[in-house]
Scaffold this motif. Structure first.
Motif, short mmCIF file in Angstrom:
data_model
loop_
_atom_site.label_atom_id
_atom_site.label_comp_id
_atom_site.label_asym_id
_atom_site.label_seq_id
_atom_site.Cartn_x
_atom_site.Cartn_y
_atom_site.Cartn_z
N UNK A 116 5.00 -2.25 -15.72
CA UNK A 116 4.74 -3.13 -14.57
C UNK A 116 5.97 -3.94 -14.15
N UNK A 117 6.96 -3.22 -13.65
CA UNK A 117 8.18 -3.83 -13.13
C UNK A 117 8.54 -3.09 -11.85
N UNK A 118 8.69 -3.79 -10.76
CA UNK A 118 8.88 -3.16 -9.46
C UNK A 118 10.16 -2.32 -9.42
N UNK A 119 10.04 -1.16 -8.78
CA UNK A 119 11.19 -0.27 -8.60
C UNK A 119 12.24 -0.89 -7.69
N UNK A 134 0.82 -1.22 0.00
CA UNK A 134 0.00 0.00 0.00
C UNK A 134 0.85 1.27 0.00
N UNK A 135 2.16 1.11 -0.10
CA UNK A 135 3.06 2.25 -0.06
C UNK A 135 3.53 2.61 -1.47
N UNK A 136 3.69 3.89 -1.70
CA UNK A 136 4.28 4.37 -2.96
C UNK A 136 5.66 4.94 -2.66
N UNK A 137 6.67 4.36 -3.29
CA UNK A 137 8.05 4.76 -3.05
C UNK A 137 8.46 5.81 -4.08
N UNK A 138 8.78 7.03 -3.67
CA UNK A 138 9.28 8.03 -4.62
C UNK A 138 10.59 7.56 -5.24
N UNK A 139 10.74 7.78 -6.54
CA UNK A 139 11.94 7.30 -7.23
C UNK A 139 13.21 7.91 -6.65
#
Length: 296
Positions: A181-184, A96-101
């Motif tokens: 659709x590839x995880x950071x 549920x978290x969005x990681x800033x690049x």
């Protein structure tokens, strides 16, 4: 002394070293009649002491070691530029978290914080048993290891980007700026390797200038050791400005277009890895011929 490079045998290391004496600088300490403003008074703007001349020679011999770190700094700069752009085109949601690049740069910081004590407390004592040196390995050796890790970081970044482009191709996202659709999280290892490289090379360069600089110029040497960061930033900007000139031709958007899905950022990373490999060869060439002032 002679102008030609002398081959000397190091009693401490037991091997042969080549050291250029740079004798032509000795002329700065030679008194001639035109250098005298009046009898018994020398023009200090023209005449240097022997100590000043020898200190200058030491700094000149250290320059090739320093110059190898300029490209290293240019590779590190990718962490704040192309790595961030690459991360912005990947899936940034983890649960549920969005990681800033841009926040992934903290991996480099945490890596340095964790590895510095491990290196000093664990690796150095182990290596010391085999080499007999107080620091385990010499400063040039430590720098060289860091250069290798930075090159591996570029190779790994190229592999991640190549896989990302393949996914974009298969998902039909080439002409779209939508995230692939590839995880950071796949970027983590390349940031980690740059952190490892920093532990070895940046700290190694600081040790090198502290140990090798003349006592009267140690502060200047320490400041000079940090100059490679700004020089590397300029080199990175110069390389990035040349990439579109040579790659964006015939309707091709080039390697690094606005939409990375249409480009080939992986080729840019491979180019940086190739330059890093060439830089390692040049560094080894000069490092093997540099005679350390004191054993570490």
């Amino acid at each position: 002394m002679s102008f030609r490079g002398k081959v000397r045998q190091s009693k401490a290391a037991g091997n042969w070293n080549i050291q250029v004496d740079l004798r032509f600088f000795d002329k700065a300490a030679i008194v001639t009649l035109p250098d005298c403003e009046s009898p018994g008074q020398l023009n200090k703007w023209k005449i240097c002491t022997v100590t000043q001349v020898e200190e200058l020679k030491i700094l000149i011999r250290m320059f090739p070691i320093w110059s190898a770190m300029v490209l290293f700094a240019a590779v590190q700069e990718q962490m704040f530029s192309t790595f961030v752009e690459q991360g912005m085109t990947m899936e940034k949601h983890v649960w549920s978290f969005e990681i800033p690049a841009a926040s992934f740069q903290s991996i480099d910081t945490f890596t340095v914080i964790m590895l510095v004590p491990i290196y000093e407390r664990v690796l150095v004592p182990v290596i010391r048993k085999f080499t007999g040196k107080a620091n385990g390995i010499s400063s040039p050796q430590r720098i060289g290891i860091g250069l290798c890790f930075s090159m591996l970081s570029m190779v790994l970044a190229a592999l991640v980007e190549s896989n990302r482009l393949q996914i974009a191709q298969s998902e039909g996202l080439v002409h779209s700026k939508a995230a692939v659709p590839m995880s950071i999280l796949w970027q983590g290892p390349q940031y980690f390797l740059l952190g490892v490289a920093e532990v070895f090379s940046n700290i190694g360069l600081t040790e090198f200038f502290y140990d090798e600089s003349p006592d009267a110029m140690r502060s200047l040497g320490m400041a000079f050791s940090l100059l490679n960061i700004s020089a590397g930033n300029y080199l990175s900007s110069f390389i990035l400005s040349l990439v579109p000139v040579f790659t964006a031709r015939g309707g091709s958007p080039g390697w690094i277009p606005d939409n990375l899905n249409e480009g080939h950022l992986d080729r840019f990373y491979l180019m940086m890895a190739g330059l890093s490999l060439l830089n390692i060869f040049v560094f080894v060439f000069y490092a093997r011929r540099y005679k350390c002032k004191k054993a570490s």
